[in-house]
Motif scaffolding. Sequence first.
Motif, mmCIF file in Angstrom:
data_model
loop_
_atom_site.group_PDB
_atom_site.id
_atom_site.type_symbol
_atom_site.label_atom_id
_atom_site.label_comp_id
_atom_site.label_asym_id
_atom_site.label_seq_id
_atom_site.Cartn_x
_atom_site.Cartn_y
_atom_site.Cartn_z
ATOM 1 N N ALA A 45 -59.476 -55.122 19.536
ATOM 2 C CA ALA A 45 -60.794 -54.577 19.865
ATOM 3 C C ALA A 45 -61.312 -53.698 18.735
ATOM 4 O O ALA A 45 -62.488 -53.759 18.373
ATOM 5 N N GLN A 85 -70.209 -61.030 20.673
ATOM 6 C CA GLN A 85 -69.424 -60.481 21.771
ATOM 7 C C GLN A 85 -69.568 -61.277 23.061
ATOM 8 O O GLN A 85 -69.143 -60.834 24.118
ATOM 9 N N ILE A 110 -59.617 -61.127 23.238
ATOM 10 C CA ILE A 110 -59.098 -59.811 23.628
ATOM 11 C C ILE A 110 -58.777 -59.799 25.116
ATOM 12 O O ILE A 110 -57.728 -59.317 25.543
ATOM 13 N N PHE A 111 -59.685 -60.364 25.899
ATOM 14 C CA PHE A 111 -59.487 -60.394 27.352
ATOM 15 C C PHE A 111 -58.213 -61.159 27.711
ATOM 16 O O PHE A 111 -57.429 -60.719 28.551
ATOM 17 N N GLY A 158 -69.465 -56.016 25.475
ATOM 18 C CA GLY A 158 -68.339 -55.107 25.331
ATOM 19 C C GLY A 158 -67.724 -54.653 26.630
ATOM 20 O O GLY A 158 -67.185 -53.567 26.725
ATOM 21 N N PHE A 216 -69.036 -63.390 26.202
ATOM 22 C CA PHE A 216 -67.766 -63.379 26.916
ATOM 23 C C PHE A 216 -67.790 -64.256 28.175
ATOM 24 O O PHE A 216 -66.975 -65.160 28.329
ATOM 25 N N ASN A 264 -64.234 -61.591 22.166
ATOM 26 C CA ASN A 264 -64.002 -60.843 23.396
ATOM 27 C C ASN A 264 -63.129 -61.602 24.384
ATOM 28 O O ASN A 264 -62.347 -61.013 25.118
ATOM 29 N N VAL A 317 -65.118 -55.677 28.102
ATOM 30 C CA VAL A 317 -63.673 -55.517 27.997
ATOM 31 C C VAL A 317 -63.323 -54.214 27.313
ATOM 32 O O VAL A 317 -62.500 -53.432 27.781
ATOM 33 N N LEU A 318 -64.020 -53.982 26.210
ATOM 34 C CA LEU A 318 -63.776 -52.765 25.460
ATOM 35 C C LEU A 318 -64.013 -51.564 26.358
ATOM 36 O O LEU A 318 -63.200 -50.637 26.427
ATOM 37 N N ILE A 325 -61.166 -51.088 28.681
ATOM 38 C CA ILE A 325 -60.007 -50.479 28.036
ATOM 39 C C ILE A 325 -60.251 -48.986 27.833
ATOM 40 O O ILE A 325 -59.409 -48.145 28.144
ATOM 41 N N PHE A 385 -55.339 -59.004 26.940
ATOM 42 C CA PHE A 385 -55.299 -57.902 27.895
ATOM 43 C C PHE A 385 -54.711 -58.388 29.219
ATOM 44 O O PHE A 385 -53.915 -57.712 29.864
#
Lengths: 467, 295
Positions: free
Chosen positions: B269, B228, B252-253, A6, B230, B249, A8-9, A12, B256
């Motif tokens: 997320a 998750q 999402i990255f 997590g 990554f 992930n 990345v989470l 953020i 982002f």
Amino acid sequence: MQAYRGKVLTGILAAVLMFTLVLSGCGNSGTNEGNTGNTGNQGSTNEPANDGNAGEKPAEKVTIEFWANKFEDTTDAWFKKWTDEFNKSQDQVQVKLTIVPGDAWAQKLKAAQAAGKAPDIMTMSYSGIAPAAKTGQIKPLNDLMDPTVFDDLYDNVKEFVTVDGQFYAYPKLVEPSAVLYYRKDLFEAAGLDPAKPPVTWAEFIEYGKKLTQKGIFGASIAQTAPDLGWSSWGLQHNAAGHLPITDDWSKADVMNDGYKQLLTFYKTLYQDGIMPKQQLSAYADAAPFGQGKLAMTVSGSWAMGLFRNDYKNMLDKIGVAPMPSIDGDQTKPTSTLGGWTLVVDGKSKQPEAAGQYIQYLLAGDPAIMIDFFKTSQFSKFSPRKSVDDAMNQDEAASADEWRKLIAEKVIPYAKAEPAYPWDVSIAFATAIESAMKGEDVTKALEKAEKTINDYIAKSKLAGTNPQ
Amino acid sequence: MKKNKTRFDNVTAYTMLIPIVVPLTIFVVIPFVYALYVSFYDWSFYQESQFVGWRNFINVLNDPLFMKAIVTGLKFALFVVPAQMILAFLFAHVIRSMGTRLSGFVKTSIYIPTIISGIVASVIFVFIFDYNAGLANVLVNMFGVENQAWLADVKTALPSIALPAIWLGFGITTLIMLAGLLDIPESYYEAADLEGAGSWTKMIHITIPLLKNVVLFLLITGFTGAIQQFELPLVMTGGGPLDETTTPNLYIFNHFRNDVLVGHSIASALLLFLVLGSISAIIFKVLNSEKAVDG
């Protein structure tokens, strides 16, 4: 495993948190910024140096932050050297340089932006300028710099930094994204003329077949979607005369013979085993060619710097030529001009000081830029006429055959990087990659067309082209 | 008197909770609530944020790539977790039967991969899967098979990045499993011996049921961790070929990193959070954990 879960989470969330903290802290500042420009706490750390001077007003230096992407070590050193020179050259502005590694750039910058603490100046590639200008992330430079410095730019580069009639960035360099490098000695061994590199895609394939032998692949070109996304822009122009989206960004424009041929070109190279089935290195890294594992490779002009710095014993075996084109017409674009600029953050409190620094570094004395182009072994090119003029007086630069070839035969025909969102580029690149992996060319293009059209609808892209 | 004491106990209890509750509130609860809030906006750092309702969520759910990323995460977890558990179960038995000295050495050795960073492991395995001269291709060449594009072939890419994940997590899984094994009272096995039970029967009726809580813990941390994942795809494949290794992930990255506005990333997320929560709930439900009946 827990340690990186997590991340990345967390990033953020951290950004979000910082934003809230800043919101609560911002309330009572901001109103007095106009008074002296630096009533805040920024300048205070530099004061002690001047305290000893009797009688004179302490000259408070304005401190501004500058974040530069991590490039080659020589480039980092150049940034440091000339930032120090700038700081010494005057007593108004103190620039604090931070070099940020590429993989940390997005996180670090977005967190800082969310917190309202983005650096005053940062490096930005051409493709980032239009979206950043559109969302107010960067300031126009027209009033921050001497307007005449923009007259020094070549016309095509001037367009790269113009959004809605204003200049949003000052360019540092341009570098074409696709240049052909080939091994003259292997050409001879295969019965090919080393003075005649391939000029059409068909020849590239044919030569590639002849040059493939045990342990050496005939050719190499981008083969993963993220690499193809940007490295094939030039060839997309070459094949169809346009990019896979209409000029007003209202519709995908992919179903044409040019793109079919483009996909077939990549597909043949891959399926016939001319290029390795798994990339030896990323497109931007031409090291495998320097190590002798490839007979031909396509990479950016920056590869010249790599060969000259790291593979000196190979230099006399290496030939450089424009990337072959669909029909052999070498005046059609095969490259986009990538490159880097400096921009001023939209919330910078010291935009004038930032402009002053950019003007000193990139738009001032040509010797500063020539110093840069020398350290890069002339693998990057100047966006400024005066720098080129001065460089032509320079012996080492004017005698450089490779530089001459790229300056005369590649750059004049190269296109600007597109300003549309990356999603469009990656959709087309995925079509190329799936064709390479065996998908039917037409089906791959149909899928890209649908993906791009869906994206346009979803993100309301139609009519938003800023250029 | 008694009342006072209770009150005093409560004060102590709350005081002791402060060190964890305060940071949790600051670093988890507030950001989480704020993330929920901004997920309904076109959140921009420089301009007025615009309320867009559910649009970010709808966009994410309509993105075939997001669904594919979730499936990829699940597939990846199915490659990694069962293999890891079975290997760890077997190896824990081997360690249990070793002498103290030797087992100490083995325990230390298998723990080493756990402290290696995922990035370092990725780079090592990129060398192993190198097309020209990687160890993997040298090995298959010995059997007369031609070079394989381990990381570029749609069929082999995901298993190829699962391998380092198994290697990385194997040590800690084994040690936890071993601790669970050592926790089972020897007397159960002695009693079973008296009843004439064979080793298979003992494993099915004693070892596995009594390991249930350990297995539950390992399954949940393993699954949520694997989904998750990554760094491995980021470094080894960049999510390719053809998004076959784009884990949630990484998805999402990528958004982002590339999107101008961050709403899409935040919405995805939060959706991933839902997916992970549901998976954990399902595992709990299926294993129906109660505290193991203590002898």
